[in-house]
Design a protein around this motif. Structure first.
Motif, PDB file in Angstrom:
ATOM      1  N   GLU A  69       0.809  -1.222   0.000  1.00  0.00           N
ATOM      2  CA  GLU A  69       0.000   0.000   0.000  1.00  0.00           C
ATOM      3  C   GLU A  69       0.846   1.278   0.000  1.00  0.00           C
ATOM      4  O   GLU A  69       0.332   2.388  -0.218  1.00  0.00           O
ATOM      5  CB  GLU A  69      -0.947   0.010   1.212  1.00  0.00           C
ATOM      6  CG  GLU A  69      -0.300   0.352   2.554  1.00  0.00           C
ATOM      7  CD  GLU A  69       0.388  -0.843   3.209  1.00  0.00           C
ATOM      8  OE1 GLU A  69       0.915  -0.710   4.315  1.00  0.00           O
ATOM      9  OE2 GLU A  69       0.390  -1.949   2.570  1.00  0.00           O
ATOM     10  N   LEU A  70       2.161   1.122   0.221  1.00  0.00           N
ATOM     11  CA  LEU A  70       3.047   2.292   0.241  1.00  0.00           C
ATOM     12  C   LEU A  70       3.458   2.752  -1.162  1.00  0.00           C
ATOM     13  O   LEU A  70       4.020   3.838  -1.322  1.00  0.00           O
ATOM     14  CB  LEU A  70       4.306   1.998   1.058  1.00  0.00           C
ATOM     15  CG  LEU A  70       4.102   1.665   2.548  1.00  0.00           C
ATOM     16  CD1 LEU A  70       5.445   1.369   3.198  1.00  0.00           C
ATOM     17  CD2 LEU A  70       3.404   2.819   3.269  1.00  0.00           C
ATOM     18  N   LEU A  71       3.223   1.912  -2.158  1.00  0.00           N
ATOM     19  CA  LEU A  71       3.620   2.258  -3.524  1.00  0.00           C
ATOM     20  C   LEU A  71       3.009   3.591  -3.960  1.00  0.00           C
ATOM     21  O   LEU A  71       1.797   3.829  -3.820  1.00  0.00           O
ATOM     22  CB  LEU A  71       3.207   1.148  -4.503  1.00  0.00           C
ATOM     23  CG  LEU A  71       4.040  -0.131  -4.476  1.00  0.00           C
ATOM     24  CD1 LEU A  71       3.390  -1.208  -5.341  1.00  0.00           C
ATOM     25  CD2 LEU A  71       5.455   0.162  -4.982  1.00  0.00           C
ATOM     26  N   GLY A  72       3.870   4.461  -4.487  1.00  0.00           N
ATOM     27  CA  GLY A  72       3.402   5.760  -4.988  1.00  0.00           C
ATOM     28  C   GLY A  72       3.315   6.841  -3.950  1.00  0.00           C
ATOM     29  O   GLY A  72       3.076   8.015  -4.279  1.00  0.00           O
ATOM     30  N   LYS A  73       3.493   6.490  -2.674  1.00  0.00           N
ATOM     31  CA  LYS A  73       3.430   7.495  -1.606  1.00  0.00           C
ATOM     32  C   LYS A  73       4.671   8.379  -1.654  1.00  0.00           C
ATOM     33  O   LYS A  73       5.760   7.936  -2.031  1.00  0.00           O
ATOM     34  CB  LYS A  73       3.345   6.799  -0.248  1.00  0.00           C
ATOM     35  CG  LYS A  73       2.076   6.001  -0.017  1.00  0.00           C
ATOM     36  CD  LYS A  73       0.900   6.917   0.297  1.00  0.00           C
ATOM     37  CE  LYS A  73      -0.345   6.101   0.676  1.00  0.00           C
ATOM     38  NZ  LYS A  73      -1.482   6.989   1.010  1.00  0.00           N
ATOM     39  N   LYS A  74       4.492   9.643  -1.223  1.00  0.00           N
ATOM     40  CA  LYS A  74       5.587  10.591  -1.172  1.00  0.00           C
ATOM     41  C   LYS A  74       5.984  10.833   0.278  1.00  0.00           C
ATOM     42  O   LYS A  74       5.127  10.857   1.167  1.00  0.00           O
ATOM     43  CB  LYS A  74       5.204  11.909  -1.842  1.00  0.00           C
ATOM     44  CG  LYS A  74       4.961  11.767  -3.336  1.00  0.00           C
ATOM     45  CD  LYS A  74       4.602  13.098  -3.963  1.00  0.00           C
ATOM     46  CE  LYS A  74       4.365  12.939  -5.475  1.00  0.00           C
ATOM     47  NZ  LYS A  74       4.009  14.243  -6.098  1.00  0.00           N
TER      48      LYS A  74
ATOM     49  N   GLY B 253      16.413  15.870   3.873  1.00  0.00           N
ATOM     50  CA  GLY B 253      15.406  16.893   3.647  1.00  0.00           C
ATOM     51  C   GLY B 253      14.847  16.918   2.250  1.00  0.00           C
ATOM     52  O   GLY B 253      14.100  17.836   1.895  1.00  0.00           O
ATOM     53  N   LYS B 254      15.160  15.937   1.429  1.00  0.00           N
ATOM     54  CA  LYS B 254      14.657  15.877   0.058  1.00  0.00           C
ATOM     55  C   LYS B 254      13.329  15.113   0.005  1.00  0.00           C
ATOM     56  O   LYS B 254      13.052  14.234   0.826  1.00  0.00           O
ATOM     57  CB  LYS B 254      15.682  15.195  -0.852  1.00  0.00           C
ATOM     58  CG  LYS B 254      16.998  15.932  -0.966  1.00  0.00           C
ATOM     59  CD  LYS B 254      16.805  17.259  -1.674  1.00  0.00           C
ATOM     60  CE  LYS B 254      18.143  17.991  -1.852  1.00  0.00           C
ATOM     61  NZ  LYS B 254      17.977  19.265  -2.573  1.00  0.00           N
ATOM     62  N   HIS B 255      12.539  15.459  -0.998  1.00  0.00           N
ATOM     63  CA  HIS B 255      11.267  14.752  -1.201  1.00  0.00           C
ATOM     64  C   HIS B 255      11.498  13.527  -2.092  1.00  0.00           C
ATOM     65  O   HIS B 255      12.191  13.616  -3.102  1.00  0.00           O
ATOM     66  CB  HIS B 255      10.238  15.689  -1.837  1.00  0.00           C
ATOM     67  CG  HIS B 255       9.860  16.838  -0.943  1.00  0.00           C
ATOM     68  ND1 HIS B 255       8.907  16.732   0.037  1.00  0.00           N
ATOM     69  CD2 HIS B 255      10.320  18.126  -0.889  1.00  0.00           C
ATOM     70  CE1 HIS B 255       8.783  17.890   0.664  1.00  0.00           C
ATOM     71  NE2 HIS B 255       9.641  18.769   0.117  1.00  0.00           N
ATOM     72  N   VAL B 256      10.898  12.410  -1.694  1.00  0.00           N
ATOM     73  CA  VAL B 256      11.059  11.155  -2.441  1.00  0.00           C
ATOM     74  C   VAL B 256       9.701  10.514  -2.651  1.00  0.00           C
ATOM     75  O   VAL B 256       8.730  10.856  -1.967  1.00  0.00           O
ATOM     76  CB  VAL B 256      11.991  10.174  -1.685  1.00  0.00           C
ATOM     77  CG1 VAL B 256      13.422  10.703  -1.626  1.00  0.00           C
ATOM     78  CG2 VAL B 256      11.477   9.871  -0.293  1.00  0.00           C
TER      79      VAL B 256
ATOM     80  N   VAL C 171      12.021   0.741  -1.859  1.00  0.00           N
ATOM     81  CA  VAL C 171      12.877   1.515  -2.761  1.00  0.00           C
ATOM     82  C   VAL C 171      12.215   2.854  -3.070  1.00  0.00           C
ATOM     83  O   VAL C 171      11.000   2.915  -3.357  1.00  0.00           O
ATOM     84  CB  VAL C 171      13.154   0.737  -4.068  1.00  0.00           C
ATOM     85  CG1 VAL C 171      14.103   1.527  -4.972  1.00  0.00           C
ATOM     86  CG2 VAL C 171      13.732  -0.640  -3.747  1.00  0.00           C
ATOM     87  N   VAL C 172      13.032   3.921  -3.040  1.00  0.00           N
ATOM     88  CA  VAL C 172      12.501   5.260  -3.324  1.00  0.00           C
ATOM     89  C   VAL C 172      13.392   5.954  -4.361  1.00  0.00           C
ATOM     90  O   VAL C 172      14.537   5.552  -4.572  1.00  0.00           O
ATOM     91  CB  VAL C 172      12.451   6.122  -2.036  1.00  0.00           C
ATOM     92  CG1 VAL C 172      11.531   5.498  -0.998  1.00  0.00           C
ATOM     93  CG2 VAL C 172      13.854   6.345  -1.465  1.00  0.00           C
TER      94      VAL C 172
END
Length: 445
Positions: free
Chosen positions: A383-388, A420-423, A434-435
């Motif tokens: 369920e975490l797939l695609g989450k930011k 501090g980067k967005h992934v 994996v991100v």
């Protein structure tokens, strides 16, 4: 007339009185024991002959007749029988009623006299192992010496005994060329040059006439029930079969629920093996004790971890069986045959019965843990797939992200990502998440 009658009565009395001593010294008062050797020479036969010799001596017999028809057997058993005969005070007559081959020839040579039937043969005494090959040089040398001793003990020419046991000792006159063992016919054995036979007789009754034993009391010994079992069990062919049944029965019992026919067959085979060898004088109580210790250790292995008890128990059982046989080399061969049969049986059972095994399932892990069967080592969070999310540590490539206040260990898709980067989460494989860096600021800032 009265004088004539008186003289006649005196004459009758005279004959009666003087006939009494002659009747007492005739053969009619003698006892002759008749013993048949008509099967393989094995340890059970030695036990039977030992009892027969003792019975004959206790009964006051002077002669024992061994009626021989055998293709041979164990050389060590023949050696023991030869020593039994050599140490006896009885007159021993061998009647070769057809064949005295190999170990049978040694027994015949230890007899005081040898008579043969018209079609009788004696000889061909090379030592052959259980697999049909010639024995090693040590065994061959020992056997040749025993054959020579047997012939010389009764004043016979030992060269013929040597030719019977040594294929390299040539006697072309008697069809014993290079690589052939000497075998004598009744006529050849009776030849004055050979003197391995004291005569040829067509029947046992004719033998009694020739040896002046027709008026003797003939006592034929019979194999007792226990001796019969011992002779059968100690037979060279029966021993490996019996041990194979025991090994295969134990293997099948491992796969069977409860305790049933296979286990009963295994225990019965082992019980018969030790009983027969005990009666034959081969197995002592120390071998039974060693076997019992081995069984106890194997049972303890079910409750004790490590495998040491089971290994020691198996070794004790194998050693006890080898010691019970008298001939370690032959018994080792028999044990190897039994182990091979048990292993083949185990492979067949595992192949055709698969997971329908019983006791072995408790000893060996038979199941595989896979996703299709519902087994997972970690929760797969698809369920975490695609989450930011946002990195809270640098990803080199492993690190930690923050997703809605939850700290999650992740790895980058390959490149370095600073703190501090967005992934964005692009792959979930069990515990491996994996991100990759996201160019846009998401809702999770």
């Amino acid at each position: 007339m009265r004088k004539m009658i008186g003289k006649f009565i005196l004459f009758i009395l005279f004959l009666t009185i003087f006939s009494i001593p002659f009747a007492q010294t005739s053969a009619s008062g003698d006892k002759v024991y008749h013993v048949k050797i008509d099967d393989a020479v094995e340890k059970g036969l030695y036990a039977y002959l030992k009892r027969s010799f003792k019975e004959a001596e206790d009964a006051g017999a002077k002669t024992i007749i061994l009626e021989i028809d055998t293709l041979g057997g164990h050389t060590d058993a023949a050696g023991q029988i030869g020593q039994l005969m050599d140490n006896s005070d009885l007159e021993i007559i061998a009647y070769i009623n057809y064949r005295a081959i190999s170990a049978g020839a040694l027994i015949a040579l230890y007899s005081d006299k040898i008579y043969m039937s018209p079609n009788g043969v004696i000889g061909s005494s090379g030592v052959i192992t259980a697999d049909g090959n010639a024995a090693n040089e040590k065994a061959q040398s020992m056997w040749k010496a025993e054959m020579i001793n047997a012939a010389e003990s009764k004043g016979r020419n030992s060269e013929f005994a040597l030719a019977m046991a040594d294929a390299d000792f040539e006697m072309p006159k008697y069809r014993a060329g290079k690589g052939e063992f000497l075998t004598l016919t009744a006529k050849e054995a009776a030849d004055p040059e050979v003197k391995y036979s004291d005569g040829t007789v067509s029947s046992f009754n004719e033998l009694l006439k020739v040896t002046r034993l027709s008026d003797a009391e003939i006592i034929s010994t019979k194999v007792s029930f226990a001796e019969g079992i011992a002779r059968f069990i100690t037979h060279p062919i029966v021993v490996p079969i019996l041990l194979s049944i025991a090994g295969l029965g134990l293997v099948v019992e491992l796969y069977s629920p409860g305790f049933g026919v296979p286990g009963t067959m295994a225990i019965s085979s082992l019980a018969l093996f030790f009983f027969g060898h005990l009666i034959a004088g081969l197995a002592g109580y120390e071998t039974l004790i060693l076997f019992g210790i081995g069984v106890i250790l194997i049972i303890l292995e079910i409750f004790l971890p490590g495998g040491i008890a089971g290994t020691l128990g198996a070794i004790a059982v194998v050693v006890s069986i080898i010691l019970a046989g008298g001939n370690p080399m032959y018994m080792a061969y028999s044990v190897l045959v039994a182990i091979a049969v048990a292993v083949i049986g185990m492979v067949i059972i595992m192949k055709f019965f698969g997971k329908r095994l019983h006791l072995l399932n408790k000893m060996v892990l038979m199941d595989a843990t896979d996703t299709e069967s519902g087994y997972v080592s970690n929760v797969n969070r698809t369920e975490l797939l695609g989450k930011k999310a946002k990195t809270i540590t640098p990803l080199r490539p492993a690190g930690t992200i923050d997703l809605d206040g939850e700290r999650i260990d992740v790895v980058s898709q390959g490149s370095y990502i600073d703190k501090g980067k967005h992934v964005i989460i692009v792959k979930v494989e069990g515990s491996r998440i994996v991100v990759r860096e996201s160019e846009e600021k998401g809702e999770n800032e």
